[in-house]
Design a protein around this motif. Structure first.
Motif, mmCIF file in Angstrom:
data_model
loop_
_atom_site.group_PDB
_atom_site.id
_atom_site.type_symbol
_atom_site.label_atom_id
_atom_site.label_comp_id
_atom_site.label_asym_id
_atom_site.label_seq_id
_atom_site.Cartn_x
_atom_site.Cartn_y
_atom_site.Cartn_z
ATOM 1 N N ASN A 159 0.848 -1.176 0.000
ATOM 2 C CA ASN A 159 0.000 0.000 0.000
ATOM 3 C C ASN A 159 0.887 1.231 0.000
ATOM 4 O OD1 ASN A 159 -1.749 2.242 1.253
ATOM 5 N ND2 ASN A 159 -3.223 0.615 0.785
ATOM 6 N N LEU A 160 0.466 2.249 -0.737
ATOM 7 C CA LEU A 160 1.253 3.485 -0.823
ATOM 8 C C LEU A 160 1.565 4.080 0.540
ATOM 9 C CD1 LEU A 160 -0.204 5.525 -3.822
ATOM 10 C CD2 LEU A 160 2.011 4.399 -3.667
ATOM 11 N N SER A 161 0.644 3.905 1.494
ATOM 12 C CA SER A 161 0.836 4.513 2.817
ATOM 13 C C SER A 161 2.013 3.916 3.576
ATOM 14 C CB SER A 161 -0.441 4.380 3.651
ATOM 15 O OG SER A 161 -0.710 3.019 3.912
ATOM 16 N N THR A 162 2.456 2.712 3.198
ATOM 17 C CA THR A 162 3.551 2.065 3.922
ATOM 18 C C THR A 162 4.783 1.832 3.053
ATOM 19 O OG1 THR A 162 2.657 -0.128 3.428
ATOM 20 C CG2 THR A 162 1.985 0.897 5.511
ATOM 21 N N MET A 163 4.719 2.216 1.790
ATOM 22 C CA MET A 163 5.849 1.980 0.884
ATOM 23 C C MET A 163 6.877 3.101 1.010
ATOM 24 S SD MET A 163 5.425 -0.855 -0.779
ATOM 25 C CE MET A 163 6.401 -0.785 -2.249
ATOM 26 N N GLU A 164 8.120 2.723 1.140
ATOM 27 C CA GLU A 164 9.196 3.724 1.157
ATOM 28 C C GLU A 164 9.690 3.983 -0.261
ATOM 29 O OE1 GLU A 164 12.313 2.869 3.946
ATOM 30 O OE2 GLU A 164 10.866 2.247 5.463
ATOM 31 N N LYS A 165 9.866 2.917 -1.015
ATOM 32 C CA LYS A 165 10.375 3.050 -2.384
ATOM 33 C C LYS A 165 9.206 3.205 -3.345
ATOM 34 C CE LYS A 165 12.717 0.460 -5.954
ATOM 35 N NZ LYS A 165 12.634 -0.861 -6.522
ATOM 36 N N ARG A 166 9.257 4.246 -4.151
ATOM 37 C CA ARG A 166 8.212 4.478 -5.148
ATOM 38 C C ARG A 166 8.842 4.571 -6.522
ATOM 39 N NH1 ARG A 166 3.449 8.053 -2.544
ATOM 40 N NH2 ARG A 166 3.519 7.097 -0.512
ATOM 41 N N THR A 167 8.070 4.185 -7.504
ATOM 42 C CA THR A 167 8.557 4.277 -8.879
ATOM 43 C C THR A 167 8.266 5.678 -9.416
ATOM 44 O OG1 THR A 167 6.462 3.500 -9.769
ATOM 45 C CG2 THR A 167 8.111 1.824 -9.263
ATOM 46 N N PRO A 168 8.932 6.045 -10.489
ATOM 47 C CA PRO A 168 8.726 7.391 -11.027
ATOM 48 C C PRO A 168 7.329 7.629 -11.590
ATOM 49 C CG PRO A 168 10.509 6.238 -12.196
ATOM 50 C CD PRO A 168 9.956 5.296 -11.182
ATOM 51 N N HIS A 169 6.618 6.574 -11.963
ATOM 52 C CA HIS A 169 5.328 6.741 -12.628
ATOM 53 C C HIS A 169 4.250 5.915 -11.927
ATOM 54 C CE1 HIS A 169 2.290 6.113 -15.820
ATOM 55 N NE2 HIS A 169 2.554 7.387 -16.045
#
Length: 148
Positions: free
Chosen positions: A9-19
């Motif tokens: 889930n976005l709320s717990t993710m540290e690494k995100r992709t550019p898109h």
């Protein structure tokens, strides 16, 4: 592409992709395990979840080094109820329960899907409320029970 599990889930993710591609859903679809949806970029996706878990806002369906596909819940018409006392809260909760209306709670607020009869009830009972479009994190789900 067939999705069989939520990978985070976005709320717990540290690494995100550019898109980020988004799949916009109404809250009542979050409880379905099998869906055919399209992303905001037109990509068709089949969702066939193996786990008996409801989808929630921010769930990540796919991620690689360049892209993520994420669930985004659409705003919906709700009544946000703000009782002024615990007695008023108990009374209105009891009346809404008698109508079998699912509610969500956040802080001192109770939220139900908009219904003109509930709006009239709140006005008559002089319970503070506001009607607004709001993004809900999960589906309004009725609680099973019996009157026996």
């Amino acid at each position: 592409m067939i999705i069989e599990k939520v990978i985070g889930n976005l709320s717990t993710m540290e690494k995100r992709t550019p898109h980020v591609e988004r799949v916009y859903l109404e809250s009542d679809l979050l409880v379905k395990r099998i869906l055919r949806v399209s992303t905001d970029h037109g990509r068709e996706i089949g969702i066939r979840l193996k786990d008996h878990k409801d989808l929630v806002d921010g769930d990540i369906l796919h991620m690689d080094e360049k892209n993520m596909i994420v669930i985004s819940v659409k705003e919906e018409d709700v009544l946000v109820i703000m009782p002024t006392s615990i007695g008023q809260m108990g009374d209105i909760a009891h009346q809404l329960g008698n109508r079998h209306l699912p509610a969500q709670f956040k802080g001192n607020e109770m939220m139900v899907q908009y219904d003109y009869l509930v709006e009239e009830l709140l006005k008559q009972a002089k319970v503070p409320f506001k009607r607004e479009n709001r993004k809900v994190g999960h589906a309004f789900r009725p609680i099973g029970h019996s009157h026996g």
